[in-house]
Scaffold this motif. Structure first.
Motif, PDB file in Angstrom:
ATOM      1  N   ARG A 130     -16.127  44.807-114.343  1.00 52.68           N
ATOM      2  CA  ARG A 130     -16.736  46.049-113.839  1.00 52.68           C
ATOM      3  C   ARG A 130     -16.588  46.192-112.322  1.00 52.68           C
ATOM      4  O   ARG A 130     -16.638  47.295-111.783  1.00 52.68           O
ATOM      5  N   GLN A 131     -16.404  45.089-111.646  1.00 50.29           N
ATOM      6  CA  GLN A 131     -16.300  45.132-110.183  1.00 50.29           C
ATOM      7  C   GLN A 131     -15.022  45.810-109.700  1.00 50.29           C
ATOM      8  O   GLN A 131     -14.961  46.305-108.570  1.00 50.29           O
ATOM      9  N   ILE A 132     -14.003  45.845-110.562  1.00 46.06           N
ATOM     10  CA  ILE A 132     -12.722  46.427-110.137  1.00 46.06           C
ATOM     11  C   ILE A 132     -12.210  47.522-111.068  1.00 46.06           C
ATOM     12  O   ILE A 132     -11.350  48.313-110.687  1.00 46.06           O
ATOM     13  N   GLY A 133     -12.701  47.582-112.308  1.00 50.37           N
ATOM     14  CA  GLY A 133     -12.313  48.648-113.225  1.00 50.37           C
ATOM     15  C   GLY A 133     -11.120  48.300-114.108  1.00 50.37           C
ATOM     16  O   GLY A 133     -10.322  47.410-113.791  1.00 50.37           O
ATOM     17  N   PRO A 134     -10.958  49.007-115.243  1.00 49.44           N
ATOM     18  CA  PRO A 134      -9.892  48.721-116.212  1.00 49.44           C
ATOM     19  C   PRO A 134      -8.481  48.850-115.645  1.00 49.44           C
ATOM     20  O   PRO A 134      -7.602  48.049-115.976  1.00 49.44           O
ATOM     21  N   ALA A 135      -8.244  49.873-114.805  1.00 47.89           N
ATOM     22  CA  ALA A 135      -6.889  50.108-114.298  1.00 47.89           C
ATOM     23  C   ALA A 135      -6.390  48.923-113.480  1.00 47.89           C
ATOM     24  O   ALA A 135      -5.229  48.509-113.596  1.00 47.89           O
ATOM     25  N   GLU A 136      -7.245  48.358-112.661  1.00 45.38           N
ATOM     26  CA  GLU A 136      -6.849  47.233-111.822  1.00 45.38           C
ATOM     27  C   GLU A 136      -6.644  45.968-112.665  1.00 45.38           C
ATOM     28  O   GLU A 136      -5.721  45.186-112.412  1.00 45.38           O
ATOM     29  N   VAL A 137      -7.484  45.771-113.669  1.00 44.84           N
ATOM     30  CA  VAL A 137      -7.307  44.621-114.566  1.00 44.84           C
ATOM     31  C   VAL A 137      -5.981  44.737-115.308  1.00 44.84           C
ATOM     32  O   VAL A 137      -5.236  43.753-115.455  1.00 44.84           O
ATOM     33  N   GLU A 138      -5.663  45.931-115.772  1.00 43.24           N
ATOM     34  CA  GLU A 138      -4.395  46.149-116.472  1.00 43.24           C
ATOM     35  C   GLU A 138      -3.211  45.861-115.547  1.00 43.24           C
ATOM     36  O   GLU A 138      -2.242  45.188-115.942  1.00 43.24           O
ATOM     37  N   PHE A 172     -12.452  44.650-120.862  1.00 41.67           N
ATOM     38  CA  PHE A 172     -12.941  43.385-120.314  1.00 41.67           C
ATOM     39  C   PHE A 172     -13.363  42.425-121.426  1.00 41.67           C
ATOM     40  O   PHE A 172     -13.386  41.211-121.226  1.00 41.67           O
ATOM     41  N   ARG A 173     -13.703  42.974-122.597  1.00 42.76           N
ATOM     42  CA  ARG A 173     -14.080  42.127-123.740  1.00 42.76           C
ATOM     43  C   ARG A 173     -12.856  41.719-124.562  1.00 42.76           C
ATOM     44  O   ARG A 173     -12.994  41.062-125.589  1.00 42.76           O
ATOM     45  N   GLY A 174     -11.686  42.140-124.112  1.00 44.77           N
ATOM     46  CA  GLY A 174     -10.465  41.711-124.800  1.00 44.77           C
ATOM     47  C   GLY A 174      -9.837  42.752-125.690  1.00 44.77           C
ATOM     48  O   GLY A 174      -9.098  42.393-126.613  1.00 44.77           O
ATOM     49  N   ALA A 175     -10.078  44.046-125.411  1.00 54.58           N
ATOM     50  CA  ALA A 175      -9.453  45.118-126.201  1.00 54.58           C
ATOM     51  C   ALA A 175      -8.024  45.330-125.699  1.00 54.58           C
ATOM     52  O   ALA A 175      -7.684  46.351-125.081  1.00 54.58           O
ATOM     53  N   VAL A 176      -7.199  44.346-125.938  1.00 49.27           N
ATOM     54  CA  VAL A 176      -5.813  44.340-125.486  1.00 49.27           C
ATOM     55  C   VAL A 176      -5.021  43.449-126.427  1.00 49.27           C
ATOM     56  O   VAL A 176      -5.572  42.509-127.027  1.00 49.27           O
ATOM     57  N   ALA A 177      -3.739  43.747-126.591  1.00 48.62           N
ATOM     58  CA  ALA A 177      -2.887  42.946-127.474  1.00 48.62           C
ATOM     59  C   ALA A 177      -1.789  42.262-126.661  1.00 48.62           C
ATOM     60  O   ALA A 177      -1.335  42.787-125.643  1.00 48.62           O
ATOM     61  N   ALA A 178      -1.377  41.082-127.124  1.00 44.53           N
ATOM     62  CA  ALA A 178      -0.288  40.347-126.476  1.00 44.53           C
ATOM     63  C   ALA A 178       0.338  39.406-127.494  1.00 44.53           C
ATOM     64  O   ALA A 178      -0.255  39.103-128.532  1.00 44.53           O
ATOM     65  N   THR A 179       1.525  38.941-127.204  1.00 43.36           N
ATOM     66  CA  THR A 179       2.197  37.975-128.078  1.00 43.36           C
ATOM     67  C   THR A 179       1.866  36.560-127.605  1.00 43.36           C
ATOM     68  O   THR A 179       1.525  36.350-126.432  1.00 43.36           O
ATOM     69  N   PRO A 180       1.985  35.562-128.471  1.00 41.60           N
ATOM     70  CA  PRO A 180       1.807  34.175-128.023  1.00 41.60           C
ATOM     71  C   PRO A 180       2.768  33.803-126.891  1.00 41.60           C
ATOM     72  O   PRO A 180       2.388  33.043-125.992  1.00 41.60           O
ATOM     73  N   MET A 181       3.994  34.340-126.920  1.00 38.76           N
ATOM     74  CA  MET A 181       4.934  34.063-125.831  1.00 38.76           C
ATOM     75  C   MET A 181       4.415  34.621-124.512  1.00 38.76           C
ATOM     76  O   MET A 181       4.452  33.950-123.471  1.00 38.76           O
ATOM     77  N   GLU A 182       3.903  35.855-124.533  1.00 34.96           N
ATOM     78  CA  GLU A 182       3.348  36.451-123.318  1.00 34.96           C
ATOM     79  C   GLU A 182       2.148  35.662-122.814  1.00 34.96           C
ATOM     80  O   GLU A 182       1.987  35.460-121.600  1.00 34.96           O
TER      81      GLU A 182
END
Length: 569
Positions: A417-425, A444-454
């Protein structure tokens, strides 16, 4: 007084042609002589070039690619060993006729080059300003395969023709045909007809029945596409086309072709094929190899490929992952099919896992596991995006620390929350995660997808003081003579500050010389383990191909914690 002069008759052609044609006729004759001299000179030049090739190589067993791990240990690759040269007596006559009908109908008549077909192809190439039309005979294909004559120009084609004529002068038709079948690639890791027969039908070449012979010949034009272990209907269609060509060429009757189609095709089991005995890691190595070199230069070139893989760590990781997932499946109340029994459903119904270990400082991939069983599923899950959940916290922490904000371990929402979603992305993308990212505080709770390689690369970025490594599988390549023809250069890109990376690592739990994280998503459909060891950064995913709840989060966390402890440091 008259002077006597001898009477000479003009040449017959002068007496037959009108006087106005005498000059052009002399010019044409002169040009013909000059053309013949030039043609002879060109022919001599190309036969001189062709004489530099050692024709003994034609009958030798070609060398396959050999793979080594990072410690110089040879990786067991089915297809590179167990190859055997067969003699003409071991090749069924039906296969010989099928090969001639399908690939070179006039093989036993021409001198190695089908000049009529070559002329047609040359005219077409000149017209199209391309060199795709080759009119290659079996002997020309043998020359190309033996000496890597990848003819894409008129010069290379001329050398190939001269070499072909030399081969025809040195070897008999039976020897040429036999060398051709012993040398070429038949798909599924099979080099040469004997290994193809063993790979696809579990028998020797001499034991193949006519239907199997026709199918093997049909594979030649597309070894990957027409492999019966990959696509049996396509292989059957190629068999039928081969039989049709044999009918057209007069080798067999229509009735005989129909009878051959009725012969049973009994393939070896999938898990006994050469290709199926490979691995996810080796396929990743081969994918990279094909980016470095042309595919034609890889097959049968005798390459020595020195990979980044650590066989010992790979085996250890597989063993412990199998142990943990097997224990989970054998818990009371397990509601899904178990992989060990394959009791029902498809591969997507069984609990799967994927893991990647990247050398933190260089990006060299030490281990890659794309699933539980390569023989049952070749789908590489290290390249598949899955929800991260709480496993995303280190990157939220990295983004906050990079902007000079307070990192609150265990409280990613407050940290983000200190920096916002755009900066985290933005900071996460610099670490190697490609998303998609949710544009709300749920990120911030992990609503994002990634591969094991990433995730492995991202973790390595944090462990490498903010420098993101580019993953690679091949350290170096040597040719048949032992000369190094390729060496990898590690690539590091600055992603965030050293202080920010160090602060992000603090959210990982410290255990016996390593830092790690274990946990599941809120839906309990995906479980992640992150492990930052002394040398490698490991990302492990556990879940189903079709997302569904795994098990009680408490039991899953306990198993993953035990798994990390067993890996040690």
């Amino acid at each position: 007084m008259s002077t006597w002069r001898p009477i000479t008759k003009a040449p017959l052609w002068r007496r037959c042609l009108p006087a106005w044609l005498h000059g052009p006729a002399v010019l044409m004759f002169s040009l013909s002589v000059v053309g013949a001299v030039i043609a002879l000179g060109v022919a001599f030049f190309y036969f001189l070039l062709a004489s530099k090739f050692d024709l003994d190589e034609v009958a030798k067993l070609p060398s396959g690619t050999v793979y080594y791990d990072r410690n110089g240990k040879e990786i067991d690759v089915p297809g590179s060993s167990g190859r055997k040269i067969v003699s003409r007596d071991e090749i069924p006559d039906f296969m010989v006729e099928a090969l001639a009908a399908r690939e070179d109908a006039h093989f036993f008549e021409h001198s190695g080059v089908d000049f009529k077909g070559l002329l047609r192809a040359t005219v077409r190439n000149v017209k199209d300003r391309d060199f795709t039309q080759g009119a290659s005979t079996l002997t020309m294909q043998l020359a190309r395969n033996t000496f890597e004559m990848r003819a894409k120009s008129l010069h290379r084609k001329a050398v190939e023709i001269a070499l072909t004529l030399r081969i025809e002068g040195r070897y008999s038709k039976d020897e040429i045909l036999t060398s051709y079948l012993n040398r070429i690639y038949f798909g599924s890791g099979a080099y040469g007809v004997e290994q193809a027969a063993k790979t696809y039908f579990g028998k020797s070449t001499a034991q193949l029945h006519p239907g199997e012979c026709a199918m093997i010949v049909g594979i030649i034009r597309g070894p990957h596409i027409f492999s019966p272990l990959r696509n049996l209907p396509a292989a059957i269609e190629q068999r039928n086309q081969t039989l049709a060509r044999m009918v057209d060429a007069g080798f067999i009757t229509t009735e005989r072709a129909e009878a051959v189609k009725e012969l049973e095709i009994r393939l070896t089991k999938d898990d006994g094929s050469s290709e199926n005995q490979s691995s996810y890691a080796l396929l990743a190595v081969k994918r990279e190899l094909e980016k470095i070199m042309e595919k034609e230069d890889i097959l049968l070139s005798g390459l020595k490929v020195y990979t980044t893989l650590d066989s010992s760590w790979q085996g250890r990781l597989e063993t412990e992952l199998n142990r943990a997932v097997f224990a989970l499946e054998n818990e009371n109340g397990w509601e899904h099919p178990t992989h060990s029994s394959h009791e029902s459903g498809t591969e997507a119904d069984y609990l799967q896992y994927a893991a990647v270990t990247t050398e933190t400082k260089s990006g060299a991939v030490l281990a890659l596991i794309g699933g539980r069983d390569f023989s049952h599923s070749r789908y590489d899950r290290t390249r598949s995006k899955r929800d991260l959940g709480s496993a995303f916290e280190p990157f939220v922490a990295a983004a906050a620390a990079e902007r000079g904000k307070l990192v609150l371990p265990g409280s990613p929402l407050q940290t983000g929350r200190q920096i916002g979603p755009a900066e985290v992305e933005r900071l996460s993308k610099r670490c190697g995660l490609s998303g998609p990212f949710l544009q709300t505080e749920d990120l911030f709770r992990g609503a994002v997808a990634a591969t094991p390689m990433e995730m492995s690369v991202g973790l390595a970025t944090l462990g490498n003081k903010g420098k993101k490594p580019k993953p690679f599988f091949i350290r170096s390549i040597k040719n048949l003579e032992g000369k190094e023809i390729y060496r990898a250069t590690p690539s590091l890109d600055p992603a965030l500050s050293s202080a920010g990376a160090q602060e992000a690592i603090s959210v990982l739990e410290q255990r016996a010389g390593t830092r790690s994280f274990t946990g599941a998503t809120g839906s309990e459909r995906d479980a992640w383990t992150l492990r930052l060891g002394p040398a490698g950064s490991t990302a492990i995913w556990i879940g189903f191909d079709r997302p569904q709840k795994i098990a009680g989060e408490r039991r899953l966390d306990a198993l993953l914690d035990e798994f990390v402890q067993r890996l040690g440091n």
